[in-house]
Write an enzyme that holds these catalytic residues in place. Structure first.
Site, PDB file in Angstrom:
ATOM      1  N   ARG A 125      -1.924  15.020  24.285  1.00  0.00           N
ATOM      2  CA  ARG A 125      -1.301  13.707  23.996  1.00  0.00           C
ATOM      3  C   ARG A 125      -2.277  12.712  23.362  1.00  0.00           C
ATOM      4  NH1 ARG A 125       1.532  14.365  29.034  1.00  0.00           N
ATOM      5  NH2 ARG A 125       3.583  15.203  28.534  1.00  0.00           N
ATOM      6  N   LYS A 147      -3.868   7.157   8.889  1.00  0.00           N
ATOM      7  CA  LYS A 147      -2.751   8.043   8.538  1.00  0.00           C
ATOM      8  C   LYS A 147      -3.224   9.487   8.673  1.00  0.00           C
ATOM      9  CE  LYS A 147       0.093   5.379   5.366  1.00  0.00           C
ATOM     10  NZ  LYS A 147       0.560   5.238   3.972  1.00  0.00           N
ATOM     11  N   LYS A 231      -9.471  -1.819   1.678  1.00  0.00           N
ATOM     12  CA  LYS A 231      -8.482  -1.081   2.470  1.00  0.00           C
ATOM     13  C   LYS A 231      -8.425  -1.630   3.891  1.00  0.00           C
ATOM     14  CE  LYS A 231      -6.318   3.095   3.704  1.00  0.00           C
ATOM     15  NZ  LYS A 231      -6.025   4.468   3.430  1.00  0.00           N
ATOM     16  N   GLU A 241       2.428   0.067   7.785  1.00  0.00           N
ATOM     17  CA  GLU A 241       3.099   0.031   6.475  1.00  0.00           C
ATOM     18  C   GLU A 241       4.520  -0.508   6.556  1.00  0.00           C
ATOM     19  OE1 GLU A 241       1.918   3.176   3.788  1.00  0.00           O
ATOM     20  OE2 GLU A 241       3.798   2.992   2.697  1.00  0.00           O
ATOM     21  N   ARG A 245       0.810  -2.847   3.191  1.00  0.00           N
ATOM     22  CA  ARG A 245       0.072  -1.573   3.067  1.00  0.00           C
ATOM     23  C   ARG A 245       0.625  -0.723   1.925  1.00  0.00           C
ATOM     24  NH1 ARG A 245      -2.534   2.309   7.744  1.00  0.00           N
ATOM     25  NH2 ARG A 245      -3.251   3.916   6.300  1.00  0.00           N
ATOM     26  N   ASN A 249      -0.178   2.140  -2.526  1.00  0.00           N
ATOM     27  CA  ASN A 249       0.504   3.203  -3.262  1.00  0.00           C
ATOM     28  C   ASN A 249       0.632   2.892  -4.756  1.00  0.00           C
ATOM     29  OD1 ASN A 249       0.929   4.833  -0.965  1.00  0.00           O
ATOM     30  ND2 ASN A 249       2.604   3.484  -0.338  1.00  0.00           N
ATOM     31  N   HIS A 252       1.237   5.626  -7.208  1.00  0.00           N
ATOM     32  CA  HIS A 252       1.596   6.837  -6.460  1.00  0.00           C
ATOM     33  C   HIS A 252       3.045   7.267  -6.670  1.00  0.00           C
ATOM     34  CE1 HIS A 252      -2.250   6.072  -4.643  1.00  0.00           C
ATOM     35  NE2 HIS A 252      -2.146   7.073  -3.804  1.00  0.00           N
ATOM     36  N   HIS A 256       3.121  10.907  -7.610  1.00  0.00           N
ATOM     37  CA  HIS A 256       3.694  11.960  -6.772  1.00  0.00           C
ATOM     38  C   HIS A 256       4.717  12.787  -7.548  1.00  0.00           C
ATOM     39  CE1 HIS A 256       2.537   9.970  -2.698  1.00  0.00           C
ATOM     40  NE2 HIS A 256       1.660  10.852  -3.082  1.00  0.00           N
ATOM     41  N   HIS A 270      -4.516  15.073  -7.091  1.00  0.00           N
ATOM     42  CA  HIS A 270      -3.833  13.857  -6.618  1.00  0.00           C
ATOM     43  C   HIS A 270      -4.380  12.598  -7.327  1.00  0.00           C
ATOM     44  CE1 HIS A 270      -2.045  10.910  -3.952  1.00  0.00           C
ATOM     45  NE2 HIS A 270      -3.246  10.425  -3.724  1.00  0.00           N
TER      46      HIS A 270
HETATM   47  N1  GLY Z   1      -3.408   6.111   1.338  1.00  0.00           N
HETATM   48  C1  GLY Z   1      -2.515   5.076   1.570  1.00  0.00           C
HETATM   49  C2  GLY Z   1      -2.598   4.484   2.928  1.00  0.00           C
HETATM   50  O1  GLY Z   1      -3.496   4.801   3.685  1.00  0.00           O
HETATM   51  O2  GLY Z   1      -1.756   3.704   3.287  1.00  0.00           O
END
Ligand code: GLY
Length: 373
Positions: A125, A147, A231, A241, A245, A249, A252, A256, A270
């Site tokens: 957990r 993330k 960041k 997000e 946040r 992107n 992206h 993507h 990427h």
């Molecule tokens: N790579 C995008 C983020 O960490 O939100």
């Protein structure tokens, strides 16, 4: 603190942590990690490529502080971010008797950071983990912000959790073993921070980027630290997000779709998709009258000066048409109610998130870009 060494705090209340950027950090890893450990042992999750280049240095650095190591080596590459490897990692960590108070070290690029972080988030957990990112992309983006996850056959990063690390060690020296292509793919994410919110940083990159690419460590450390600070500021405002946040992107949504169209293969990394995608996002912004017509050219001029991919013409092989690329966008995980989120800009450093983009405008930008091929 020297000009090669920077510490950035990610402020998230009781989940706050430091990102240390500098040189020689693998050799000093024991000193940084020991204060967190209840007993002197750690499990390292890495990939075979990183292990062959850098694992001995990290183990030696941890041994200086008497930290014993067990290691899991996974195959390199994006395909490793899958259920099977997650299961293998978690079972292996249990076999190694990793306990609730122990630490997992994610030692590798974005794939290893995402997979090992996710394994740590579900093991017993949740056990704590430390990120030691070895690619530029992982140092400036994926190792910071919590993330974690794996890919599903339905799409990239669709399975995962927010699980913040306790420490990130970004050793600039390990960037020396990256190929030029991998380094530049990571640089796309560095440029992204200037483009989305910091004109002065973008201007600095226009001046220093080419020197930094040739290996100047002071400049590399500064670029990584400024990116991480950007960041950290965004993540501190919006950890999960719900809003800001999503600015991370930039490029992206297009990127993507291009990655999907090229089968997530070596045809397009990427960061290369992000680089081309950022050009398209500024093109779309200009077509919608949000920024001047010269802005996309300036964005591309810098990325081209860095010898990066900037146009659809830079992707080898056949690409689908504009309508098919738009369909691929609608499989992106940021889609809500079938509508894709776009990060557009009123100028360099002035990005914002919107879902209010006419699909004809997207179609027209993609058609023009495809016609250049
Ligand atoms: N790579 C995008 C983020 O960490 O939100």
């Amino acid at each position: 603190m020297s000009e090669l060494s920077h510490t950035i705090r990610v402020n998230l209340g009781e989940r706050s942590y430091d990102v240390v950027v500098g040189t020689g950090l693998l050799a000093k890893a024991g000193r940084f990690c020991a204060p967190f450990l209840k007993r002197p042992r750690c499990a390292i999750v890495t990939d075979e490529t990183v292990a062959s280049l850098h694992l001995d240095s990290l183990i030696d650095g941890l041994a200086v502080s008497g930290i014993e190591i067990t290691t899991i080596k996974l195959p390199p590459g994006e395909r490793t971010k899958c259920w099977e490897m997650l299961e293998r990692t978690v079972e292996h960590l249990l076999d190694m008797k990793v306990e609730r108070d122990d630490f997992v070290i994610a030692f590798g690029g974005g794939v290893i950071g995402d997979l090992a972080g996710f394994a740590a988030s579900i093991l017993r957990r949740g056990v704590r983990f430390i990120q030691i990112p070895t690619s530029l992309l992982a140092q400036v983006d994926s190792s910071v912000g919590g993330k974690t996850g794996i890919n599903s056959p339905s799409g990239k990063n669709l399975i995962g959790a927010f699980h913040q690390p306790h420490l990130v060690l970004a050793d600039i020296d390990v960037l020396d073993t990256l190929s030029d292509r991998e380094f530049l793919a990571g640089y796309g994410e560095v440029a992204k921070y200037g483009l989305l919110g910091d004109l002065k940083f973008f201007e600095w990159l226009e001046k220093q980027g080419p020197v930094l690419a040739t290996g100047n460590k002071v400049l590399r450390a500064e670029a990584v630290a400024r990116s991480v600070q950007a960041k950290a500021d965004i993540v501190a405002r919006d950890e999960h997000e719900r809003g800001d946040r999503a600015l991370l992107n930039l490029g992206h949504t297009f990127g993507h779709a291009l990655e999907a169209a090229t089968g997530y293969s070596d045809r397009l990394l990427h960061g290369e998709g992000v680089s081309i995608g950022m050009g398209l996002a500024f093109e779309l912004s200009a077509q919608l009258g949000l920024c001047s017509q010269e802005t996309p050219s300036r964005v591309r001029a810098h990325l081209s000066a860095m010898k990066m991919k900037t146009r659809l013409a830079d992707i080898e092989g056949v690409l689908p048409g504009a309508s098919d690329l738009i369909s691929l966008m609608s499989q992106d995980k940021k889609v809500v109610g079938g509508i894709s989120a776009f990060i557009l800009a009123r100028g360099i450093g002035e990005a914002f998130v919107t879902r209010d983009v006419p699909s004809e405008a997207v179609h027209s930008v993609l058609s023009d870009a495809l016609n250049e091929r």
